[in-house]
Scaffold this motif. Sequence first.
Motif, short mmCIF file in Angstrom:
data_model
loop_
_atom_site.label_atom_id
_atom_site.label_comp_id
_atom_site.label_asym_id
_atom_site.label_seq_id
_atom_site.Cartn_x
_atom_site.Cartn_y
_atom_site.Cartn_z
N SER A 101 45.21 19.57 36.65
CA SER A 101 45.80 20.65 35.79
C SER A 101 45.46 20.25 34.04
O SER A 101 45.06 19.02 34.04
CB SER A 101 47.59 20.32 35.77
N LYS A 120 51.42 14.56 42.21
CA LYS A 120 52.84 14.68 42.07
C LYS A 120 53.20 15.88 40.64
O LYS A 120 52.93 15.78 39.23
CB LYS A 120 52.89 13.43 41.13
N ARG A 121 53.89 16.83 40.87
CA ARG A 121 54.58 17.86 39.64
C ARG A 121 55.98 17.78 40.17
O ARG A 121 56.57 18.46 41.07
CB ARG A 121 53.84 19.82 40.46
N LYS A 122 56.47 18.16 38.58
CA LYS A 122 57.78 17.94 38.20
C LYS A 122 59.30 17.35 39.34
O LYS A 122 59.23 17.37 39.67
CB LYS A 122 58.35 19.36 38.54
N TYR A 151 48.18 24.64 36.90
CA TYR A 151 47.50 23.79 38.04
C TYR A 151 46.50 25.15 38.88
O TYR A 151 46.39 26.12 38.46
CB TYR A 151 47.62 23.43 38.48
N ASP A 206 51.52 23.35 32.13
CA ASP A 206 52.35 23.51 33.70
C ASP A 206 51.06 24.31 34.05
O ASP A 206 50.93 25.23 35.72
CB ASP A 206 53.12 24.15 34.08
#
Length: 302
Positions: free
Chosen positions: A109, A50-52, A116, A114
């Motif tokens: 990450s 999951k990112r942002k 990755y 941020d």
Amino acid sequence: MFIDDDGQAYVFWGRRHVAKLNKDMITVDSDIQMISTPRKEYSEGPIFFKRKGIYYYLYTIGGDEKYQYAYVMSKVSPMGPFEFPKQDIVSTTDYKKGVFGPGHGCVFSTEGTDDYYFAYLEFGRRSTNRQTYVNRLEFNEDGTIRPVELTLEGVGALRKVKREKKIKVDTIYASSIAEPLHIKPMKDTLCRRTEYFVPAFAADGANGSRWMAADRDNESWIVADLGTTRKVRRSEVYFVRPTAGHAYLLEGSSDGKVWEACGGHEDIRIQSPHTDAPGKKYRYLRIKISEGVKGIWEWNIY
């Protein structure tokens, strides 16, 4: 497994399966779903993160030299519904750089950033000796994933780690060298590789290259010339096919003529690495392999 921000854990497996994990982190909720993807080929090696606020599901397609990663994404939950980006291939063969079949990996990450990264296996040599590489994973402003720019150089160290200093080998030579091995392609005729087995590969700091003695070599020895007399505290040797076991003799010399035993064992041992602590000054070290596959992936001297 993936644990969401609310503490709920999910498990992804096999061919596009997903389910919630119960609080015991062992049993699976009865609601097992199949993730719908636009590409229907056999899939393994799922990656989920999951990112942002966006959930990403990466899945493999193809195999061997044709290995690829594709993905779908969701802004709702780990179980979807999922969106299908128009450009959905994350990694694929790069013919110019000679990177074939990048697949079956993971995404991670660095904490608090941020940044990755995409770790993956490259095809190697007919699906054996597959090496792990890491490249950056980058995103567009809308959250879609950019195709990974694959390189075999990787991204380098992500933080400083104190390492024990190795003694640099000046010259390395052996009793014999195995014939080059020509690798036949499996699915992509453009993937033609030849593996060589020169002694220098045993001390090049690369896990993907090795020294191998010729098949009819009954001596099977390799010598590391340190260039000058040095105190050798430790020797670590990683033999080829360690699960078959090895027996060997480690010898040291100041002139390359008179040798004395300083390590090794006569019984066959299944382990890796095989470690010895000579604790004496030598210019030359010699390994004689008496039992096991006559080859070395890497030889570290400290």
